[in-house]
Structure formats: structure tokens, C-alpha cells
Design an enzyme around this catalytic site. Structure first.
Site: not given
Length: 269
Positions: A215, A249
Site C-alpha cells: 500500500k 491480507r
């Protein structure tokens, strides 16, 4: 907690949710797995590398992405993959969607967890679908704008609002997972702060899923593109374990599985 046919002891181990994006436009791997053969190959690879859950998504949900895919198009993308993974592999399947119609179809096809980036606040029918199907849910923290007066407390309050929504619909306590929503409704500084204080979410009493893989928080810190953020992701995984997260995740399953094994060996010594 139980997801599908499997028990997850999140108090003693951190499990891996492997990301399977069947989209042409996901932020880090768009188009890579959006045909059935490629998707099945990658699912098998992730399971072999240590994935405990496969999270299948049919729409890009990266922050700032304004296009909303019609339910029918999203269902057409994910259902063949869910059905094929269900037939071939003994692994719980998660559907990454915030739309009740997609979730209902996915559960019917074999998904046993609904992963909602809006914490059942975007589509208020979602909580009922989850409750009636009896599947587990992951409720992510999100806001349209990163505006806070008391940031950490408001993250907790927002998540508890989502918990209240699903519990009122009839979802059982042991079917709820919370996700801090790294990268969603937060500034770069917000993401780092919450990463450093993840223990506040564990204190709410539900398993926590951490989704930091590749991210922007990592990209901005290291000045690296999405395809070159593995080391930064591994650092967040290790910190997540130390802060009590029950799930991570991730895209890179093998490397994160090794990081989990090493970290837990040290913590349990």
C-alpha cells in the site's frame, strides 16, 4: 472462530488471507489474474505457499477510484472463480465486496466470508445478507474524508458502529473480524499512527485483519512503486503479529508465511 469448515485460533496464531484480484485495474496486479486459468494457477500457488483463506475481488477498491462496477458485471467476474476454487481446493473463500447482491451470489457459489471495505455502511442490506447466510464477515474502517478530531478513538467508534449494524441484523459475535482499513479514509500520517497503535483494536474483543500489502503508506515511506514493496509489507506483518492481529491480507504469501513463522517462534520462546 469458524470460517467455512475451518477453525481459526486467532489468539495464538496469525493466519494469511491471500489476495486474488480478478480485475483489469487493481492497483498492484491489475489484469494479471483476470482469466480463469490464471486465477486458478495463482490460487493454487498461494495455497501451496501457506494461504489459509483466498480473498477474491472483482472490482478495484483502491482509494480515489471513482468508478462503481454494476453488480452484474462484478458477479460475472467473481462467480466462475469462486466456483472453480471451491471445486478444486479445500480452502475457505472470502468475497471482497461492499455490495449485498454480489455478496449474496458469492456466498451461494461457495464463499464463507464477506470482506466489506465499508463495514456494512455503504449497502445497508449487506448485514442482513451476512446474517441470513451465516457466514463470517470482515468489517473494515473507512471514511469518505480523512477528517478527525480524536483520530484513534474515532477509528474505534466507527468500527463499533459497524459491529452494531451487523449484530442488530443477527450476525453472531464469533463471526466478526475487524480491519483498521489502512489506506482508506486516512492520511499517510494517520496510517503510520494506527499501525503503531494496532493494539487498541484488539482491545475491542474481535480478531483483527491487517491489510497493508504493497500500500501507499509503504510506497511513500520507501519511495517505491507498488511492485517493489515486499520488504515494507513484511515489516508491517511482523508488527501486526506483535500487536495481536489474527490475520494479514497479502499478495506475497510465501514471504509473509516465513515472516510469521519466524516472528511467532521468537515470541513463543
Amino acid at each position: 472462530m469458524r470460517i467455512g469448515d475451518r477453525e481459526f485460533q486467532t489468539g495464538t496464531h496469525t493466519y494469511i488471507m491471500g489476495i486474488l484480484n480478478v480485475t483489469p485495474d487493481s492497483f498492484s496486479d491489475g489484469g494479471k489474474w483476470n482469466n480463469l486459468d490464471a486465477a486458478l494457477f495463482h490460487a493454487e500457488e498461494m495455497i501451496r505457499d501457506g494461504a489459509d483463506i483466498i480473498d477474491i475481488g472483482g472490482e478495484s477498491t483502491r482509494p480515489g477510484y471513482g468508478s462503481i462496477l454494476p453488480d452484474g458485471d462484478e458477479i460475472a467476474r467473481v462467480l466462475p472463480v469462486i466456483e472453480a476454487v471451491k471445486r478444486r481446493f479445500d480452502v475457505p473463500i472470502s468475497i471482497d465486496t461492499y455490495k449485498s447482491g454480489v455478496a449474496k451470489a458469492a456466498v451461494k457459489a461457495g464463499a464463507s466470508l464477506v470482506n466489506d471495505i465499508w463495514g456494512c455502511k455503504y449497502d445497508r442490506r449487506m448485514a442482513k445478507v451476512i446474517a441470513e447466510s451465516g457466514v463470517a464477515c470482515c468489517l473494515m474502517h473507512n471514511r469518505k474524508e480523512p477528517l478527525y478530531e480524536n483520530y484513534l478513538e474515532e477509528v474505534k467508534t466507527d468500527l463499533l458502529e459497524s459491529v452494531d449494524i451487523v449484530k442488530k441484523a443477527g450476525v453472531a459475535e464469533d463471526k466478526i473480524i475487524l480491519d483498521p482499513g489502512m489506506g482508506f479514509g486516512k492520511t499517510y500520517e494517520h496510517n503510520l499512527c494506527l499501525m503503531n497503535h494496532l493494539e487498541i483494536l484488539k482491545d475491542l474483543g474481535y480478531p483483527v485483519l491487517l491489510g497493508t500489502s504493497r500500500k501507499s503508506m509503504i510506497g511513500l515511506t520507501l519511495d517505491l512503486p507498488a511492485t517493489d514493496r515486499m520488504e515494507g509489507t513484511l515489516v508491517t506483518t511482523v508488527m501486526g503479529i506483535m500487536k495481536g492481529c489474527g490475520f494479514v491480507r497479502v499478495h506475497d504469501v510465501k514471504e509473509n508465511a516465513r515472516a510469521i513463522k519466524m516472528t511467532e517462534a521468537i515470541l513463543q520462546a
